[in-house]
Design a protein around this motif. Structure first.
Motif, mmCIF file in Angstrom:
data_model
loop_
_atom_site.group_PDB
_atom_site.id
_atom_site.type_symbol
_atom_site.label_atom_id
_atom_site.label_comp_id
_atom_site.label_asym_id
_atom_site.label_seq_id
_atom_site.Cartn_x
_atom_site.Cartn_y
_atom_site.Cartn_z
ATOM 1 N N THR A 1 3.179 -4.061 3.645
ATOM 2 C CA THR A 1 1.843 -3.667 4.091
ATOM 3 C C THR A 1 1.369 -2.479 3.276
ATOM 4 O OG1 THR A 1 2.288 -4.429 6.339
ATOM 5 C CG2 THR A 1 0.502 -2.842 6.049
ATOM 6 N N LYS B 1 -1.432 -14.091 13.650
ATOM 7 C CA LYS B 1 -1.152 -12.811 14.309
ATOM 8 C C LYS B 1 -2.390 -12.414 15.093
ATOM 9 C CE LYS B 1 2.339 -10.430 11.556
ATOM 10 N NZ LYS B 1 2.643 -9.256 10.728
ATOM 11 N N GLN C 1 -3.133 -10.047 3.198
ATOM 12 C CA GLN C 1 -3.418 -8.845 3.979
ATOM 13 C C GLN C 1 -4.933 -8.765 4.172
ATOM 14 O OE1 GLN C 1 -1.178 -5.229 3.087
ATOM 15 N NE2 GLN C 1 0.198 -6.385 1.736
ATOM 16 N N TYR D 1 -0.885 -7.961 8.061
ATOM 17 C CA TYR D 1 -0.034 -8.477 6.990
ATOM 18 C C TYR D 1 0.465 -9.821 7.486
ATOM 19 C CZ TYR D 1 4.007 -9.110 3.970
ATOM 20 O OH TYR D 1 4.921 -9.621 3.077
ATOM 21 N N THR E 1 1.528 -14.395 0.677
ATOM 22 C CA THR E 1 1.213 -13.459 1.768
ATOM 23 C C THR E 1 -0.273 -13.121 1.694
ATOM 24 O OG1 THR E 1 1.682 -11.483 0.451
ATOM 25 C CG2 THR E 1 3.522 -12.417 1.707
ATOM 26 N N SER F 1 7.224 -7.362 6.032
ATOM 27 C CA SER F 1 5.992 -6.683 6.465
ATOM 28 C C SER F 1 5.935 -5.242 5.992
ATOM 29 C CB SER F 1 5.874 -6.743 7.986
ATOM 30 O OG SER F 1 6.969 -6.070 8.572
#
Lengths: 115, 110
Positions: A103, B54, B33, B48, B31, A100
């Motif tokens: 980010t 989440k 975002q 993220y 991933t 993470s």
């Protein structure tokens, strides 16, 4: 933490002039990215550095555009012989590395207008 | 075609309602975002995600890498939620480079 700082916020150049855009990443972040945003193309990746080393510049126009990261606290994007089609908002972002920490945090951008 | 397709392209809703935004990926996203670009132009990171979900306050996001999509749910929308929402995909291990969608412009009607 001031976040990612980009200067100048606005830059106006004449066709054929050079433009240098500056970015100060968040302290401690090891990755720095440059993106360009236009209404037509949206957000386009240009290039990125990790630990100051250039990793991927596949989004950079091959001529006239160059980016450097001489130290961990700033990066520059230079456009030589600017053309009207270079007009855009240029966004710098930084991140850590791993999980993470990837980010992405963006600066406020530099709006470049080429007349 | 677009590697990251966002839908809808625009959404106007009344305050207090719920909404869902979606991204479909034609690249092997590992991933995701999500960002909100506010009316001043600042891009704010919301989530993220690796595959999974989440939640943060009135926002909830999910990413399904097998079905190649991600969603962002906004509950009880407020005026400060206005702006353009972007999703971005990261592909491959160790790849920090993100591919962005074209965005969903989100407007609240008082």
């Amino acid at each position: 933490n001031a976040g990612v700082i980009q200067t100048p916020r606005h830059k106006v150049t004449g066709k054929g002039q050079e433009a240098t855009l500056w970015c100060e990443p968040i302290s401690g972040h090891s990755a720095v990215f440059w993106y360009r945003q236009t209404i037509v193309q949206g957000l386009e990746f240009l290039t990125y550095f990790r630990n100051q080393a250039p990793i991927d510049d596949s989004g950079m126009p091959k001529e006239r555009f160059s980016a450097q990261m001489p130290n961990q606290s700033h990066s520059t994007l230079k456009i030589q012989s600017t053309q009207p089609q270079d007009s855009a908002v240029y966004l710098c972002a930084s991140s850590g590395t791993g999980g993470s920490q990837n980010t992405l945090y963006f600066g406020a951008g530099t709006r470049l207008s080429v007349l | 075609g677009d590697k990251v397709k966002q839908s809808p392209s625009a959404l106007s809703l009344q305050e207090g309602t719920n909404s869902a935004l979606r991204c479909n990926f034609s690249i092997a996203a590992t991933t995701v975002q999500w960002f909100l670009q506010n009316p001043r132009g600042s891009l704010i990171n919301l989530f993220y995600l690796v595959p999974g979900t989440k939640e943060n306050g009135r926002l909830k996001s999910a990413f399904d890498s097998k079905e190649s999509y991600s969603t962002l749910h906004i509950r009880d929308a407020q005026l400060e939620d206005s702006g353009t929402y972007f999703c971005a995909a990261g592909a491959g291990t160790g790849s920090n480079r993100l591919t962005f969608g074209k965005g969903t412009k989100f407007s609240l009607i008082p």
